[in-house]
Each structure stands twice: as structure tokens, then as C-alpha cells.
Design a protein around this motif. Structure first.
Motif, PDB file in Angstrom:
ATOM      1  N   TRP A  91       1.702   1.783  -3.608  1.00 51.64           N
ATOM      2  CA  TRP A  91       0.552   2.348  -4.320  1.00 51.64           C
ATOM      3  C   TRP A  91       0.346   3.809  -3.948  1.00 51.64           C
ATOM      4  O   TRP A  91      -0.010   4.630  -4.798  1.00 51.64           O
ATOM      5  N   ARG A 103       0.825  -1.205   0.000  1.00 48.96           N
ATOM      6  CA  ARG A 103       0.000   0.000   0.000  1.00 48.96           C
ATOM      7  C   ARG A 103       0.865   1.264   0.000  1.00 48.96           C
ATOM      8  O   ARG A 103       0.465   2.293  -0.568  1.00 48.96           O
ATOM      9  N   GLU A 154      -2.960  -2.777  -9.079  1.00 45.23           N
ATOM     10  CA  GLU A 154      -3.969  -3.154  -8.098  1.00 45.23           C
ATOM     11  C   GLU A 154      -4.848  -4.302  -8.580  1.00 45.23           C
ATOM     12  O   GLU A 154      -5.432  -5.032  -7.774  1.00 45.23           O
ATOM     13  N   ARG A 199      -7.921   3.778 -10.638  1.00 46.12           N
ATOM     14  CA  ARG A 199      -7.245   2.527 -10.325  1.00 46.12           C
ATOM     15  C   ARG A 199      -5.843   2.499 -10.931  1.00 46.12           C
ATOM     16  O   ARG A 199      -5.597   3.048 -12.007  1.00 46.12           O
TER      17      ARG A 199
END
Length: 475
Positions: free
Chosen positions: A65, A62, A224, A220
Motif C-alpha cells: 500500500w 502495508r 484497502e 483510500r
């Protein structure tokens, strides 16, 4: 738990085939999912539970990301004309954006303020008054330009004043004026705090950040997708197991047993997942003695006992890796003497699959939600059953931000009051029902609700998992 240990732990959870099939769950001897595929009596094969990431691996991913998303934020702010975005998160009332604009840590303070500023040629600047920043937090934020007291706590008020004077933004975006909790999360007290700290001129520049928040949540990353697919697969495995004799024994199992099976199974995965809503089932029944359909019970009372001939609809989903799944499937309990599902119910499920195909075919990136609704409705025009569309975005939240695709009972009389555009790559809960008259039930109707998670491409929606084309059968 690392991945190797977790895999071994899953393998050690037997499918309990030695127990009475469908025995009601009891402590120490309850049904569990399997790490390997399991074939049931009707030929249905439940996939094995996928290997999900442990807590530390999730955190590290995460952070990766977050860095990718942070690189997109400046352009997103400029698209929506927001020069400064302020996110305020309060203890026990944390802003929905918190864990998607800052590291997914455990925050516990009266009020945390994060400020994102368009610095022109200097790019995006990000500030925070968080008083115990870890090294990971410092990667993404500069300290608020304010002095610290003896405890190391910054004066947020003076820090905000410095930023206002330094940047003089034309617009200051806040989580106000949206139509959901995600984009209208700023409390009255925090609004008053910001207005007082920044002053009347700055307050006159407060605007709704709702369109920006939607884009942040609904955008997105390519990396992911496969991880979200694993979440959907895990949801499918639990749902299929719940809708089988592994969990259900007609005449014994109650509706609440399904909920607890789902909740306990997620907890046992050891990945920090939890349901984001109360898992529930609904039941439809045909009374052979009266020849009538009994009123559709949705959701079913916790103490409802499943019977032979029941049509069960399961609605479930859970959070993992900062995402949420949402999933609905149907099962049929064979009556005495039956060895297959009535033909009318097979037709009903086939009708639902017609809606699945319309969803996969009609929508395109750039359409509004209403345009996508009309495009799907056009493909369903003239069908001999009643579709009902109530599809919503999904992703960071089970009910996520973005346009709805909505036509309850195909009512197209008025477009929605609020709408926005579909984004390429965005995820969607493809949710609908198809209601069909069943000859075996004297023409009584059965509603087949479906919910599958998919992602948008230039050619339409693609499903993360194959949608249900055969009834899940319980004996």
C-alpha cells in the motif's frame, strides 16, 4: 503467527457456553468470542470472528500500500502547491504521518527527518537521515546528501542545506497551522531546528502542509476496502458478544467488565491490535417507582452494576493493519416478566434507522461537510424525534482528517469555522443519536446513539456492516 495456526488458535477458544451465561470474567474462565456464528436466545446471531492477518502479513501488505500511495504523492503535493514537504518525527513524539509515508518499522531515535521534493521532470524525490535503514526502508528513501560520522549517523543539518540549495523550493510544507494533532504535529524545537538549518530565506517559504496531510490520510486505495471491512466485522463481533448474556449478568456485571472484555479479546487475537481510546458504556434507566427517567450516565462509572430494564450504549473500536474502527451499539436488559423490548424502544431504534438512511442517501463526493450536513438535515425535516449529528472521518485514525458532518441537536445556525470536501471512496464514522419520547416511560426520552463505519460512493455512503435494526436483548 501464520494464518493457519491463528485459525486453529481461534477455534480452540471455546464460547464457554458451559459456564453460567453472562458470568463476570475471571482469569482462566472468562467469556471469549467464537470463530463460528453463535445464535442467542432471542434469535440474534453473532457472526464468527473473521480471520485477521498476522503481524508479518500485515507488514508486507502495508508495504504494498505504501508503494501505491507513494505513486500518488507528487500529484497531491502539486495540487496543494507544496514543492517540498518535510516530516519530522521525534522519539516518543512520532509524527502521525510517519507510518504512512515510511515503512511501519519500530523507529527510536532523537529526531528523524524525511524530505519529499517535487523534482520537476525528474518526478518525486524522497530523502531520509534514518541511520539504520533496512532494505525495505531503502526502497522508499535515498540517504540525505550528507557525510556520516564514525557511527554511521548523517549530519542532518548539512543534508538539509544541500537539498535547499539543490531544489530551491518555492514552498516548504510543514505540519503546522492545521486544526488537529495530525496536521499540527511539528514541535517548537523541531521548527527552530529546521529554520536554523535551512536559513531565513527558506524559513520565509515555510507553509502549512495541513491540506496535503489531510489528502494523504483521507485518500483510500481500492485494495484497502475489504481489509477494513474485516476490521469492522471483528469490532462488531466483539461488541455484540459484549452486549449479550455471554458477558453480562444483571445485578453482577459492572461497566468496567465490558472494557476489560474488549481489551483482553483484542489482545488474544494476536494481530497486534489495541483500542485507540478507552472503551466505555453508558446507561439510561427508567425508575418505575417514581415514573421518571434517571439522568443519562455517560460514560458510566466503572463500578456501575447493570440492572434489569437498563438501556446500555457501548462505544468501542480498535487499531489493526494501520486502520482504526469506531463502533456504537445499544442493548436492553429485560425486566422480570418481560419477553420483549418495549414498543417505545423499538420506535426509538426505528427512528435512529431513519437517520442511518439519510446518511446513506444525501452526501456526495465533492460536497463540503456543511453541504452534506444540510442535505441530511433536509431529509430529516419534520421528523417527530430529535436527531443529533456528530460524524467524523475515519481510516488511519479513529478521529481522522477530513470534513465533519455536524449538527448537534440539529442546530444549523452557523457553518463550521473550518471545512473541506468529501472524497470519493473515503471512510467515515457515521455517528449520531436520535432522541425519542417513550410512552412506556411516561413520555420520558431515550437517546439512541449509533456509530457505524461506511465509505463514500457517487450514490452516497455504503455501510461496511448492516446497521443495527433490532435491539440486542439481554435477560
Amino acid at each position: 503467527m501464520n494464518r493457519r495456526l491463528r485459525s486453529a488458535a481461534l477455534a480452540a477458544l471455546p464460547f464457554l457456553s458451559s459456564c453460567t451465561p453472562g458470568a463476570v470474567p475471571v482469569d482462566g474462565d472468562r467469556p471469549r468470542v467464537s470463530a463460528e456464528p453463535v445464535e442467542l436466545f432471542d434469535g440474534r446471531v453473532i457472526p464468527g470472528m473473521p480471520e485477521l492477518l498476522g503481524m508479518r502479513a500485515q507488514y508486507d501488505l502495508r508495504l504494498e500500500w505504501l508503494a501505491e500511495k507513494r505513486a500518488l504523492l507528487l500529484d497531491q503535493m502539486r495540487t496543494h502547491g507544496i514543492e517540498m514537504w518535510i516530516v519530522v518525527s521525534e522519539e516518543f513524539h512520532q509524527d502521525p504521518a510517519l507510518y504512512y509515508v515510511a515503512p511501519p518499522l519500530q523507529y527510536a531515535r532523537r529526531r528523524d527527518v524525511m524530505v519529499f521534493v517535487d523534482g520537476g521532470g525528474d518526478g518525486l524525490a524522497a530523502y531520509s537521515d534514518y541511520w539504520r535503514p533496512t532494505a525495505d526502508f531503502r526502497r522508499f528513501f535515498e540517504p540525505m546528501p550528507a557525510v556520516r560520522n564514525a557511527r554511521g549517523i548523517q549530519d542532518t543539518r548539512s543534508g538539509l542545506q544541500v537539498l535547499w540549495e539543490r531544489y530551491r523550493p518555492a514552498t516548504i510544507g510543514l505540519a503546522i497551522g492545521g486544526n488537529r494533532g495530525h496536521d499540527s504535529s511539528l514541535t517548537h524545537d523541531s521548527y527552530l531546528f529546521l529554520a536554523d538549518a535551512l536559513g531565513p530565506e527558506a524559513e520565509s517559504r515555510f507553509v502549512s502542509a495541513a491540506p496535503l496531510i489531510e489528502e494523504v490520510f483521507d485518500t483510500r486505495l481500492p485494495g484497502e476496502l475489504e481489509h477494513y471491512r474485516q476490521l469492522v466485522l471483528a469490532t462488531d463481533v466483539i461488541a455484540q458478544t459484549a452486549l449479550s448474556n455471554v458477558v453480562i449478568t444483571p445485578g453482577e456485571t459492572q461497566a468496567e467488565d465490558i472494557k476489560w472484555f474488549f481489551d483482553e479479546t483484542i489482545a488474544e487475537l494476536g494481530v497486534g491490535g489495541k483500542p485507540w481510546f478507552e472503551i466505555h458504556v453508558a446507561v439510561q434507566r427508567f425508575d418505575e417507582t417514581t415514573g421518571e427517567m434517571i439522568l443519562y450516565i455517560h460514560p458510566s462509572p466503572d463500578d456501575l452494576v447493570f440492572r434489569r430494564g437498563d438501556i446500555i450504549h457501548l462505544d468501542c473500536g480498535f487499531d489493526y493493519l494501520g486502520f482504526a474502527s469506531d463502533w456504537q451499539k445499544v442493548a436492553y436488559i429485560l425486566r422480570e416478566g418481560e419477553d420483549d423490548v418495549p414498543d417505545g424502544l423499538k420506535t426509538a431504534l426505528a427512528n435512529a434507522n431513519i437517520v442511518h438512511e439519510a446518511f446513506a442517501t444525501a452526501p456526495r463526493p465533492g460536497m463540503t461537510g456543511w453541504e452534506a450536513t444540510l442535505a441530511i438535515a433536509e431529509l430529516l425535516e419534520g421528523v417527530d424525534f430529535l436527531p443529533s449529528l456528530y460524524s467524523h472521518p475515519i481510516g488511519y485514525h479513529g478521529h481522522a482528517l477530513g470534513p465533519a458532518i455536524n449538527a448537534r441537536d440539529m442546530d444549523l445556525s452557523a457553518p463550521p469555522e473550518w471545512d473541506s470536501h468529501l472524497r470519493d471512496g473515503s471512510y467515515r464514522s457515521i455517528e449520531f443519536s436520535a432522541t425519542t419520547a417513550i410512552p412506556e416511560y411516561g413520555g420520558g426520552t431515550v437517546r439512541v446513539p449509533m456509530e457505524d463505519d461506511g465509505y463514500l460512493t457517487p450514490e452516497g455512503y455504503r455501510y461496511f456492516r448492516p446497521y443495527q435494526t433490532e435491539w440486542y436483548v439481554i435477560r
